[in-house]
Write a protein that holds these residues in place. Structure first.
Motif: not given
Length: 458
Positions: A266, A269, A272-273, A301, A425, A428-429, A431-432
């Motif tokens: 994503s 995502q 976001r990170k 992250r 993954r 990665y997926d 939440a930060p």
């Protein structure tokens, strides 16, 4: 009755025990601190400029300068130890040769995409049309040529390379030392352990400086608004818009497409990170200065394997420059050619692309892209005096260029790691995690799983 009494007593003990635990103070997330600093800096710079508050402008400039000096204080040692460690860590990867080839290949591919976008924007908008050459314009003191670039890679004096912060020479020496250490095997272990300890010490120190980033952000942005405003951009409005438009196309279209198609992750995502690192790069205007934060973002992250990231991140910070070495010199070369009335032929645009892909190491990860631009202009035979027109607005252009550089330096490791099954993954997926979590625990948060304690200091 006694049983009920005991139960009540036990409950009281638990409550007292809980109340005795020190309550952890809620902290403003680091990303939010950076944003607050950005907004505050814009406001302070505007006030200082519009109401001619000289003391405030001086204060902003002083604090900003001190922050940059702290950031660059140990850059030479960071680059050297990080590159040596990155080369040595490749021994832990069975497919090291393929990883290096893929990483450098993606560096070249994304640089080529960026320079093609820059050329297309320049041809479509004619940024130099109607701009008159100022009589004060002069060739910059720092220039680049292929001869200087090639001969400048090897230092004549190792001490001078560190004293003058010649990042390109430091990278060369670090590659040689790292390769030699890897070849020696067990005999080099004492040196590699010392290098690893030195790198950890440097990263810890830099992390303390990064924690001051909200203050530095406010000062640097405020200084830019106070010193430049938008007055300097008006005569070069088309050029300025072109640079930002090109960078935003890379950031918002090219990188997301590459992440979705080749890494199958994503893009939302990803941003976001990585946003705190990109924002820090925008303000600091230094890929190398952002390296500790970017590398921790990539591993903790985004879930990229640490051994691979320890190679990809330092190399990216010194050679992967889609903003400074691709978009900017492409549009600037077209701008200078149009100002001087020089018609560029088809082969000239191929030369621009070649210089951008091959010569990007000349930018060396520090602020500014003058060397890369003069290298491009000298290759095309264009007057170097044209650079003088752009030097005044260079700090403003450098912000978006560096943000683009750092974003690309984090995109490529994700793509390569995914292709080699080195991307977690789950990390990665997820939440930060808050960037200041490690600081809240004093920097010694034990990770229960890979990436749990996001961006804890080394």
């Amino acid at each position: 009755m006694s049983s009920a009494s005991d139960s009540t007593a036990d409950q009281a003990v638990v409550e007292n025990s809980d109340s005795s635990k020190p309550k952890r103070r809620k902290r403003i997330p680091f990303a939010a601190q950076l944003l607050i600093g950005l907004v505050l800096g814009l406001a302070l710079g505007y006030v200082a400029r519009e109401w001619s508050v000289a003391w405030l402008g001086t204060a902003l400039e002083t604090v900003g300068t001190l922050f940059v000096q702290l950031l660059f204080l140990i850059v030479p040692f960071l680059v050297f130890t990080a590159i040596v460690a990155s080369i040595a860590n490749l021994r832990n990867l069975a497919n090291a040769g393929r990883l290096v080839a893929k990483t450098l290949g993606w560096f070249a591919i994304t640089s080529l995409i960026a320079v093609v976008i820059g050329i297309a924007i320049g041809l479509a908008t004619n940024p130099g049309s109607g701009v008159e050459l100022s009589s004060a314009a002069a060739a910059p003191e720092t220039q680049g040529s292929w001869t200087d670039f090639l001969t400048g890679i090897i230092p004549t004096n190792l001490v001078d390379a560190f004293v003058n912060v010649n990042v390109l020479q430091i990278v060369f020496v670090a590659i040689v030392v790292g390769a030699a250490a890897a070849k020696l095997g067990d005999r080099a272990e004492p040196f590699l352990k010392f290098n690893a300890s030195a790198l950890a010490l440097i990263q810890k120190t830099l992390w303390w400086v990064i924690r001051l980033a909200p203050i530095g952000t406010a000062a640097l942005i405020g200084k830019s608004v106070y010193a430049y405003g938008w007055d300097l951009l008006e005569p070069l409005a088309v050029f300025s818009i072109d640079i930002y438009a090109g960078a935003l196309i890379i950031l918002l279209i090219v990188y997301p497409v590459l992440l979705r198609v080749f890494a199958k992750v994503s893009p939302v995502q990803f941003y976001r990170k990585t946003w705190p690192a990109i924002q820090f790069a925008f303000v600091s205007r230094s890929s190398v200065g952002t390296l500790p934060l970017a590398q921790k973002t990539v591993t903790d992250r985004l879930g990229v394997d640490r051994d691979y990231a320890s190679f990809a991140s330092p190399f990216g910070a010194t050679t992967k420059m889609d903003g400074c070495a691709a978009i900017y010199p492409a549009i600037a070369a077209i701008f200078v050619a149009q100002v001087y009335g020089v018609d560029l032929a088809v082969q000239d645009y191929f030369l621009i692309a070649f210089v951008s892909v091959i010569g990007s190491a000349a930018t060396a990860g520090l602020t500014g892209a003058t060397v890369m631009l003069t290298l491009t202009l000298s290759t095309l035979g264009l007057p170097l005096e044209g650079v003088g027109l752009l030097l005044a607005i260079d700090p403003i252009m450098d912000m978006i260029r560096t943000a683009t550089n750092v974003a690309g330096q984090m995109v490529v490791p994700v793509i390569v790691a995914k292709s080699e099954q080195l991307l977690d993954r789950g990390v990665y997926d997820a939440a930060p995690q808050p960037l200041d979590e490690a600081a809240a625990f004093g920097g010694d948060v034990p990770s229960q799983q890979k990436g749990e304690a996001a961006l804890q200091p080394a």
